[in-house]
Design a protein around this motif. Structure first.
Motif: not given
Length: 96
Positions: A24-36, A38-46, A83-87
C-alpha cells in the motif's frame, strides 16, 4: 502479505531504507518524487495505518516493525523541521 522496502533521500543527502509490511505504501509515495516533510509524514502515517489494518485482519496483530519504522521516520522528519524548504525524495521500492 507482501512486504516492501523503500529508499528515501533526506535533505542532507543521507539515505534510509524503510520498511512497509504492505504494498500500500506505493499508493502513497512514488519513486522519483520529492515531498515536503509534512506531506511525507502524512502519507507515511496513512499508509502505515492501512498496512497495519491489513496485517491485523490477516494475523490478528499489528506489525511492530512498521510501528518502529514510523517512529524512526518521524524522528528524521523532526531533525529537518527547522528547514522550511526541506524535501525528501523517494528513490526506489525494493522487495523485502
Amino acid at each position: 502479505m507482501p512486504a516492501l522496502h523503500y529508499r528515501l533521500r533526506w535533505p542532507d543527502a543521507s539515505e534510509t531504507l524503510c520498511y512497509s509490511p504492505s504494498l500500500v505504501i506505493q499508493d502513497y509515495l512514488h519513486a522519483g518524487e520529492d515531498y515536503a516533510l509534512d506531506e511525507l509524514l502524512r502519507r507515511v502515517r496513512e499508509a502505515t495505518a492501512i498496512a497495519n489494518e491489513r496485517v491485523q485482519a490477516k494475523f490478528g496483530f499489528t506489525c511492530s516493525r512498521a510501528g518502529d519504522q514510523l517512529v524512526q521516520t518521524e524522528a528524521q522528519v523532526a531533525a529537518f523541521a527547522h528547514r522550511a524548504d526541506a524535501r525528501v525524495r523517494v528513490l526506489s521500492f525494493e522487495p523485502a
